[in-house]
Design a protein around this motif. Sequence first.
Motif, PDB file in Angstrom:
ATOM      1  N   SER A  21       0.828  -1.093  -0.192  1.00 59.39           N
ATOM      2  CA  SER A  21       0.001  -0.184   0.029  1.00 59.39           C
ATOM      3  C   SER A  21       0.856   1.194  -0.130  1.00 59.39           C
ATOM      4  O   SER A  21       2.037   1.100   0.158  1.00 59.39           O
ATOM      5  N   PRO A  22       0.398   2.311  -0.219  1.00 61.31           N
ATOM      6  CA  PRO A  22       1.058   3.772  -0.388  1.00 61.31           C
ATOM      7  C   PRO A  22       1.816   3.807   1.027  1.00 61.31           C
ATOM      8  O   PRO A  22       1.081   3.722   2.043  1.00 61.31           O
TER       9      PRO A  22
ATOM     10  N   GLY B 295      -5.868  16.627  -1.624  1.00 61.38           N
ATOM     11  CA  GLY B 295      -5.069  16.481  -3.089  1.00 61.38           C
ATOM     12  C   GLY B 295      -5.462  15.201  -3.843  1.00 61.38           C
ATOM     13  O   GLY B 295      -5.915  14.226  -3.226  1.00 61.38           O
ATOM     14  N   THR B 296      -4.995  15.390  -5.126  1.00 62.31           N
ATOM     15  CA  THR B 296      -5.142  14.410  -6.030  1.00 62.31           C
ATOM     16  C   THR B 296      -4.016  13.230  -6.094  1.00 62.31           C
ATOM     17  O   THR B 296      -2.752  13.744  -5.770  1.00 62.31           O
ATOM     18  N   PRO B 297      -4.229  12.098  -6.180  1.00 67.65           N
ATOM     19  CA  PRO B 297      -3.150  11.063  -6.185  1.00 67.65           C
ATOM     20  C   PRO B 297      -2.457  11.167  -7.688  1.00 67.65           C
ATOM     21  O   PRO B 297      -1.236  10.483  -7.799  1.00 67.65           O
TER      22      PRO B 297
ATOM     23  N   VAL C  52       1.549   2.481 -12.507  1.00 63.82           N
ATOM     24  CA  VAL C  52       1.510   3.596 -11.293  1.00 63.82           C
ATOM     25  C   VAL C  52       2.280   4.521 -11.553  1.00 63.82           C
ATOM     26  O   VAL C  52       2.088   5.694 -11.359  1.00 63.82           O
ATOM     27  N   ASP C  53       3.429   3.981 -12.142  1.00 58.85           N
ATOM     28  CA  ASP C  53       4.530   5.179 -12.430  1.00 58.85           C
ATOM     29  C   ASP C  53       3.915   6.239 -13.499  1.00 58.85           C
ATOM     30  O   ASP C  53       4.326   7.570 -13.378  1.00 58.85           O
TER      31      ASP C  53
ATOM     32  N   TYR D  18       1.668   7.526  -3.428  1.00 59.01           N
ATOM     33  CA  TYR D  18       0.827   6.730  -4.207  1.00 59.01           C
ATOM     34  C   TYR D  18       1.831   6.149  -5.291  1.00 59.01           C
ATOM     35  O   TYR D  18       1.429   4.798  -5.722  1.00 59.01           O
ATOM     36  N   GLY D  19       2.516   6.754  -5.631  1.00 62.30           N
ATOM     37  CA  GLY D  19       3.472   6.317  -6.731  1.00 62.30           C
ATOM     38  C   GLY D  19       4.238   4.969  -6.133  1.00 62.30           C
ATOM     39  O   GLY D  19       5.084   4.390  -7.127  1.00 62.30           O
TER      40      GLY D  19
END
Length: 206
Positions: free
Chosen positions: A35-36, A112-114, A80-81, A62-63
Motif C-alpha cells: 500500500s502507499p 489533494g489528487t493522487p 502506477v508510475d 501513491y507512486g
Amino acid sequence: YKRQDYYTNMTTAFYDGSSYQAESLINSYTYHYNSPSKMLLGASLAIGGRAIISVDYDKVWYGNMRMKTDGLEDAFAADVDADLGTSENYRVGLEVVPIKGVYLRCGYAYYGTPLNDAAQKYANDGNAFFGTYKTHTDNISLGGGLRFGDSSVDLVWTISNAHYTNSMMYYYSYVDDATEILVTGPTLTNLRHRTNNVALSYSFRF
C-alpha cells in the motif's frame, strides 16, 4: 501473500422457456500488495479551557504502490508510475465552548489528487480517452453540540467541493459501414461537484 478464489457462472434464458446454465472451475489468484506510504503530522492547542485548535497534515506516496502476482509486476508498476504521484492533505479545526455544555465547531479540509503532474496535464490538454479525474476536494464544516448529564446532541453541516480535470466531448460518426471517424467537441473546464450533508446524532453513556 493473499489468495483469492473465483469462478464464473452464466445462465441463458430462451423465449420458449428453456434455459442453459454453465459454471467454470474454481480458479485461484495469489498476490502481494504494498500500500502507499503515508506520513501524518498533527498538533493541537488548548486555549484557557474555552477553545481547542487542531491542525493535521498528511502526505501519501501513491507512486510507490506495488503488486507482485503471476508476472504482472512490471505492468502494474508501469501504470502506477505513469499516472500516480504524491498527495498532500490538510485539516484545520476549531472548537469553542462559550458556556458550559455548549460546543461550537468549524473546520476546513483539503484533499489533494493522487495523480502526478504529467497525468493531470495530459487530462487537461483535452485527450478524449483519458477520462475525467478528481484533482482535489475541499470541505467546510460548521456544527455544534449540547452536553447535558450523560447525554449529548451534535449537529454538523458539511459542504464538499470536488474539482475535476477537464473533459472533452466526443462521438463517432460513421461515413459508411466500414469507415468511422472520431469527432471531438468542446472541452469542459472548471468541473466541480458540490454536496451538502447534514448529520444529527444523539449519544448517552450507560
